[in-house]
Design a protein around this motif. Structure first.
Motif, short mmCIF file in Angstrom:
data_model
loop_
_atom_site.label_atom_id
_atom_site.label_comp_id
_atom_site.label_asym_id
_atom_site.label_seq_id
_atom_site.Cartn_x
_atom_site.Cartn_y
_atom_site.Cartn_z
N VAL A 114 1.83 -13.09 1.74
CA VAL A 114 2.05 -14.18 1.17
C VAL A 114 3.66 -13.44 1.22
CG1 VAL A 114 2.87 -16.10 -0.16
CG2 VAL A 114 0.58 -16.02 1.04
N TYR A 116 -4.26 -20.74 3.46
CA TYR A 116 -5.25 -21.25 3.70
C TYR A 116 -6.69 -21.26 3.67
CZ TYR A 116 -2.00 -24.76 2.46
OH TYR A 116 -0.60 -25.79 1.82
N GLU A 138 4.39 -19.04 3.66
CA GLU A 138 4.53 -19.61 1.85
C GLU A 138 2.40 -19.48 1.64
OE1 GLU A 138 6.53 -22.80 1.79
OE2 GLU A 138 8.37 -21.73 1.32
N ASN A 139 2.03 -20.01 2.36
CA ASN A 139 0.77 -20.16 1.66
C ASN A 139 0.28 -19.60 3.00
OD1 ASN A 139 0.71 -21.46 -0.27
ND2 ASN A 139 2.38 -22.37 0.67
#
Length: 365
Positions: free
Chosen positions: A337, A298, A295-296
């Motif tokens: 993603v 970072y 999803e992400n």
């Protein structure tokens, strides 16, 4: 071999710091758990975690001898001939008994019998072990039996093995016996026998099996729920040495996990060894597998090119601490993603029960 695969194996076999060269000799000499894992990883014995007090048959011991030799790479699943009258070509260990007999590691009885179901004695086992080390009948003069045992004791092959020559051996005895074999110098090469199987000794003279674990390792492979494990490895799974989350396990246990969830595996074809990692929900700490959609990704504020962690659709954060994992999830890597992946993670919990996950490997779905 890719570094991420090696990292998975190093922690996956649950040796932790014990496999490093500074491990004390005392730990290995007195730790049957360490010894059984070494023998299991070496592919000599299947399922070294259960039945340690069960006696070992002559047929089983012949199989162990072959698996501890270079003939392991040429061990067929079935035999084309019957060497002994009581060992038909269709018998489970017929091929191993044939090879062991041809190499003079084992002998039969009068009447052309092998007595495969009879328990192996220390004296019989010593003959096979010394033969693997390169000793022949010519080395022992006219008094073969006593001279063999004298050499056996002189080489300290009886370490942690409290048996008399005519006593039968159990599985625990054989673990100690084959571990001692690996530590002993071969008469043929002058080097520790462990080198024959791709292992090496550490500075304390104990066996470090990571060399073997690193040889021709394949994986990771995602075994989906309900799949046939045999479809993912090029050998008979029921004859393999199996480790689940680093602990010695069995085919039936691995099959049970696959029937209810997915599993990630690595395997070594030469050693016929499988390392499996099960789903996160079944693991409190240590290695586990997590499957989901990214999803992400970072990044740190100081380095916008190097990712520090990711989240999947379960909302959990997964840290990226190694350079290889950081590269895989960076703009230069292959994961984006929205991609579905299976992560192999190191899971730890604090005193409050909160889990932290660090990614050590991955499989792209």
């Amino acid at each position: 071999m890719r570094m991420r695969e090696l990292a998975a194996v190093m922690a996956g076999v649950s040796f932790g710091m014990a496999v490093l060269p500074n491990m004390t000799a005392f730990a290995a000499d007195n730790n049957i758990d360490y010894r059984r894992k070494v023998v299991g990883i070496a592919g000599i014995m299947n399922n070294t975690s259960t039945g340690l007090n069960d006696p070992v048959t002559r047929a089983e011991f012949a199989n162990m001898l072959v698996k501890a030799s270079t003939y392991r790479d040429f061990l067929p699943t079935t035999s084309s001939v019957s060497v002994y009258a009581d060992v038909p070509a269709t018998a489970q260990y017929a091929s191993s008994i044939r090879i062991a007999a041809e190499q003079n590691w084992v002998t039969g009885y009068l009447g052309g019998l092998y007595k495969p179901e009879q328990s192996i004695t220390l004296q019989e086992a010593a003959r096979g072990i010394l033969a693997l080390l390169g000793y022949t009948s010519e080395d022992f003069g006219s008094s073969l039996s006593s001279a063999r045992m004298a050499k056996f004791y002189a080489l300290e092959l009886n370490e942690n093995l409290d048996r008399q020559p005519n006593e039968v051996l159990n599985r625990s005895d054989c673990i100690n016996l084959f571990y001692n074999l690996l530590k002993t110098d071969s008469k043929t090469t002058g080097k520790a026998y462990a080198t024959v199987l791709g292992c090496e000794l550490n500075s304390d003279g104990e066996v470090n099996p990571l060399g073997l674990a690193d040889t021709n390792l394949k994986g990771p492979k995602l075994v989906t729920k309900g799949s046939q494990i045999g479809n993912y490895v090029p050998f008979n799974v029921q004859e393999a040495s199996i480790f689940v989350n680093g602990d010695a396990s069995s085919y039936e246990a691995l099959k049970s996990y696959v029937s209810s969830s997915y599993v990630v595996i690595y395997y070594n074809q030469t050693a016929k060894t499988i390392w499996a990692y099960i789903a996160d929900e079944d693991v409190q700490s240590g290695r586990c597998a997590v499957r989901g959609t990214v999803e992400n990704i970072y990044y740190s504020s100081s380095d916008v090119m190097t990712p520090t962690s990711i989240t999947l659709d379960d909302g959990q954060e997964y840290k990226l601490s190694s350079s290889e994992m950081q590269f895989a999830f960076s703009v230069y890597g292959s994961i984006r993603v929205g991609d579905r992946v299976t992560l192999i993670c190191e899971k730890s919990e604090n005193s409050n029960g909160d889990a932290t996950y660090t990614v050590v490997d991955y499989v792209e779905d």
